[in-house]
Design an enzyme around this catalytic site. Structure first.
Site, PDB file in Angstrom:
ATOM      1  N   HIS A  78      22.308   3.027  11.261  1.00 38.69           N
ATOM      2  CA  HIS A  78      23.112   1.861  11.767  1.00 38.69           C
ATOM      3  C   HIS A  78      22.863   1.761  12.939  1.00 38.69           C
ATOM      4  O   HIS A  78      22.760  -0.047  13.236  1.00 38.69           O
ATOM      5  CB  HIS A  78      24.479   2.144  11.325  1.00 38.69           C
ATOM      6  CG  HIS A  78      25.076   2.632  10.389  1.00 38.69           C
ATOM      7  ND1 HIS A  78      25.147   1.260   9.273  1.00 38.69           N
ATOM      8  CD2 HIS A  78      25.555   3.340   8.799  1.00 38.69           C
ATOM      9  CE1 HIS A  78      25.836   1.566   8.289  1.00 38.69           C
ATOM     10  NE2 HIS A  78      26.206   2.472   7.951  1.00 38.69           N
ATOM     11  N   THR A 111      24.377   6.873   9.568  1.00 33.27           N
ATOM     12  CA  THR A 111      24.532   6.405  10.593  1.00 33.27           C
ATOM     13  C   THR A 111      23.541   6.076  11.816  1.00 33.27           C
ATOM     14  O   THR A 111      23.669   5.013  12.487  1.00 33.27           O
ATOM     15  CB  THR A 111      26.195   7.563  11.410  1.00 33.27           C
ATOM     16  OG1 THR A 111      26.982   8.142  10.442  1.00 33.27           O
ATOM     17  CG2 THR A 111      26.701   7.074  12.632  1.00 33.27           C
TER      18      THR A 111
HETATM   19  N1  LIG Z   1      33.776   9.718   6.452  1.00 36.02           N
HETATM   20  C1  LIG Z   1      32.500  10.211   6.932  1.00 36.02           C
HETATM   21  O1  LIG Z   1      32.913  11.330   7.492  1.00 36.02           O
HETATM   22  C2  LIG Z   1      31.579  10.130   6.675  1.00 36.02           C
HETATM   23  C3  LIG Z   1      29.849  10.833   7.172  1.00 36.02           C
HETATM   24  C4  LIG Z   1      29.054  11.296   6.708  1.00 36.02           C
HETATM   25  C5  LIG Z   1      29.096   9.277   6.288  1.00 36.02           C
HETATM   26  N2  LIG Z   1      30.026   8.805   6.036  1.00 36.02           N
HETATM   27  C6  LIG Z   1      29.679   7.800   4.920  1.00 36.02           C
HETATM   28  O2  LIG Z   1      29.926   7.398   3.742  1.00 36.02           O
HETATM   29  C7  LIG Z   1      28.790   6.846   2.996  1.00 36.02           C
HETATM   30  C8  LIG Z   1      27.717   7.201   1.140  1.00 36.02           C
HETATM   31  O3  LIG Z   1      26.965   8.187   2.975  1.00 36.02           O
HETATM   32  P1  LIG Z   1      25.166   8.441   2.285  1.00 36.02           P
HETATM   33  O4  LIG Z   1      24.279   8.984   3.320  1.00 36.02           O
HETATM   34  O5  LIG Z   1      25.785   8.678   0.465  1.00 36.02           O
HETATM   35  O6  LIG Z   1      24.775   6.387   2.165  1.00 36.02           O
HETATM   36  P2  LIG Z   1      23.982   5.618   1.361  1.00 36.02           P
HETATM   37  O7  LIG Z   1      24.001   4.260   1.737  1.00 36.02           O
HETATM   38  O8  LIG Z   1      22.632   7.133   1.456  1.00 36.02           O
HETATM   39  O9  LIG Z   1      23.934   6.722  -0.456  1.00 36.02           O
HETATM   40  C9  LIG Z   1      25.231   5.472  -1.093  1.00 36.02           C
HETATM   41  C10 LIG Z   1      25.310   4.792  -2.252  1.00 36.02           C
HETATM   42  O10 LIG Z   1      25.795   4.432  -2.732  1.00 36.02           O
HETATM   43  C11 LIG Z   1      25.284   3.805  -3.852  1.00 36.02           C
HETATM   44  N3  LIG Z   1      26.276   2.180  -4.650  1.00 36.02           N
HETATM   45  C12 LIG Z   1      26.008   1.459  -3.453  1.00 36.02           C
HETATM   46  N4  LIG Z   1      26.365  -0.050  -4.440  1.00 36.02           N
HETATM   47  C13 LIG Z   1      27.176   1.386  -4.856  1.00 36.02           C
HETATM   48  C14 LIG Z   1      28.366   0.837  -6.332  1.00 36.02           C
HETATM   49  N5  LIG Z   1      29.515  -0.901  -6.867  1.00 36.02           N
HETATM   50  N6  LIG Z   1      29.044   1.502  -7.562  1.00 36.02           N
HETATM   51  C15 LIG Z   1      28.402   3.288  -7.199  1.00 36.02           C
HETATM   52  N7  LIG Z   1      27.157   3.525  -6.386  1.00 36.02           N
HETATM   53  C16 LIG Z   1      27.248   2.582  -5.456  1.00 36.02           C
HETATM   54  C17 LIG Z   1      24.072   3.677  -3.529  1.00 36.02           C
HETATM   55  O11 LIG Z   1      23.309   3.391  -4.159  1.00 36.02           O
HETATM   56  C18 LIG Z   1      23.575   4.939  -2.562  1.00 36.02           C
HETATM   57  O12 LIG Z   1      23.074   6.146  -3.441  1.00 36.02           O
HETATM   58  C19 LIG Z   1      28.884   6.262   3.893  1.00 36.02           C
HETATM   59  O13 LIG Z   1      29.138   5.076   3.567  1.00 36.02           O
HETATM   60  C20 LIG Z   1      27.882   6.907   5.168  1.00 36.02           C
HETATM   61  O14 LIG Z   1      28.493   5.524   6.306  1.00 36.02           O
HETATM   62  C21 LIG Z   1      30.831   8.800   6.036  1.00 36.02           C
HETATM   63 ZN   LIG Z   2      25.516  12.028  10.650  1.00 39.18          ZN
END
Ligand SMILES: NC(=O)c1ccc[n+]([C@@H]2O[C@H](COP(=O)([O-])OP(=O)(O)OC[C@H]3O[C@@H](n4cnc5c(N)ncnc54)[C@H](O)[C@@H]3O)[C@@H](O)[C@H]2O)c1
Ligand SMILES: [Zn+2]
Ligand SMILES: [Zn+2]
Length: 341
Positions: free
Chosen positions: A42, A39
């Site tokens: 972003h 975040t």
């Molecule tokens: N809902 C919530 O409460 C909350 C909280 C924190 C983060 N998030 C979100 O969760 C997500 C994950 O966070 P993060 O920090 O681990 O993000 P990140 O971007 O570091 O990791 C995402 C991973 O997804 C992989 N990926 C990309 N395309 C893929 C595919 N087609 N198949 C499988 N894997 C794929 C990437 O290689 C990467 O390792 C982000 O979108 C983040 O914004 C949500």
């Molecule tokens: Zn956070």
């Protein structure tokens, strides 16, 4: 005090400001460690909370209670603490139901209001959670991201013996894997395009994994007696992966919508299949209240392997470098800012 202000996308400026004084019901926290999360990236890129700039980001933080304003009880000056970043209005329909994350007036520390990339931050005392002194700051700073994962598991009502697929093995996906392992979910299967991240997730507790999306369905079916998984967690933020998730869940299965997308993205769900199989999809955003408490408890009692998250840190003065170079260090699951050492 020194604060790092994000003046415009991509650009931090170090500023000197007076140390704020806590008002009624507030606590002053001397910040020690702050994680950088997706975040924050972003926000840094100008894709999220752009209206908040200029602003001091930083919401994954820990520190010590430095001072307390009038009418604060139950907190001790000098204690380590973590902070629930979600400030609800306290009066609306949602706040009264303890659904603060849907409060129309909600503010979030470090996202919509000044946060913790600073030597001190003032926060509502009711959101301060005391933490044991012997837990290292770099571990305590993981409470907030773990709380997001705790909330998703709670919403999925996951229990021991349930099969789980985690799509996306980034830092958050890795924590999903670890929490599922702790809950007793089995088997846990992980998918990521990066083989390194798949391997890191397997080390963290996944039973199997693949970096080949075409191989995933076979692996899941073999591991679940041909039924499919009880729960699939989308932890990437890609609409096409919901289509993949519907091919991986069992009848009556659950999809946890977790990875953030742009505001226009829509769920590509087969409606009839969803109805006939009584499948469910549920979102969860952030972690609050009990999620923060439970995440802290898990960290205090060593239920999460934190070694892979705590190795890379930068002093506050080098925050610009920390953000500029973070994507050059994909093998680091987390970068933290160290303050006051
Ligand atoms: N809902 C919530 O409460 C909350 C909280 C924190 C983060 N998030 C979100 O969760 C997500 C994950 O966070 P993060 O920090 O681990 O993000 P990140 O971007 O570091 O990791 C995402 C991973 O997804 C992989 N990926 C990309 N395309 C893929 C595919 N087609 N198949 C499988 N894997 C794929 C990437 O290689 C990467 O390792 C982000 O979108 C983040 O914004 C949500
Ligand atoms: Zn956070
Ligand atoms: Zn409210």
């Amino acid at each position: 005090m020194k604060v790092a202000v994000l003046t415009k996308p991509g650009c931090f400026a170090m500023e000197e400001r007076p140390v704020p004084r806590p008002g009624r019901g507030e606590a002053l926290i001397r910040v020690t460690r702050v994680g950088i999360c997706g975040t924050d990236l972003h926000i840094f890129d100008g894709h999220y909370a752009a209206d908040s700039l200029p602003m001091v980001p930083g919401h994954e933080f820990t520190g010590r209670i430095e001072d307390l304003g009038p009418e604060v009880t139950g907190l001790t000056i000098g204690s380590k603490a973590v902070v629930d970043m979600n400030i609800g209005c306290g009066n609306c329909y949602w706040c009264r139901r303890n659904e603060v994350l849907n409060c129309p007036e909600m503010r979030q520390i470090g996202i919509t209001t000044d946060g913790a990339f600073a030597e001190y931050v003032v926060v509502p005392a009711r959101l301060v959670i005391p933490a044991p002194d012997h837990i290292p700051d770099e571990v305590l700073a993981l409470t907030e991201p773990l709380a997001c994962v705790v909330r998703a598991a709670r919403k999925a009502q996951v229990t021991f013996g349930q099969s789980v697929v985690v799509i996306g093995a980034g830092p958050i996906g890795n924590l999903h894997v670890q929490l599922m392992r702790t809950i007793g979910a089995a088997p846990i299967i992980v998918s990521d395009l990066s083989e390194d991240r798949v391997q890191a997730a397997i080390e963290a507790g996944a039973d199997a994994g693949t970096s080949d999306p075409d191989a995933l369905r076979d692996i899941v079916m073999k591991a679940t007696g041909g039924r499919g998984a009880d729960i699939v967690i989308e932890s990437v933020g890609h609409p096409a992966l919901y289509r993949q998730a519907t091919e991986l869940i069992r009848k009556g299965g659950h999809i946890a919508a977790f990875g953030l997308t742009g505001p226009e993205a829509e769920l590509p769900l087969p409606i009839l299949q969803t109805i006939l199989q009584e499948n469910s999809v549920k979102g969860s955003v952030a972690g609050m209240g009990p999620d923060m408490h439970d995440a802290l408890t898990l960290l205090v009692h060593g239920r999460v392997k934190t070694g892979a998250f705590t190795g890379t840190s930068f002093p506050l003065a080098k925050i610009q470098t920390a953000f500029d170079t973070i994507r050059d260090r994909p093998s680091d699951l987390k970068t933290q800012i160290v303050i006051g050492e």
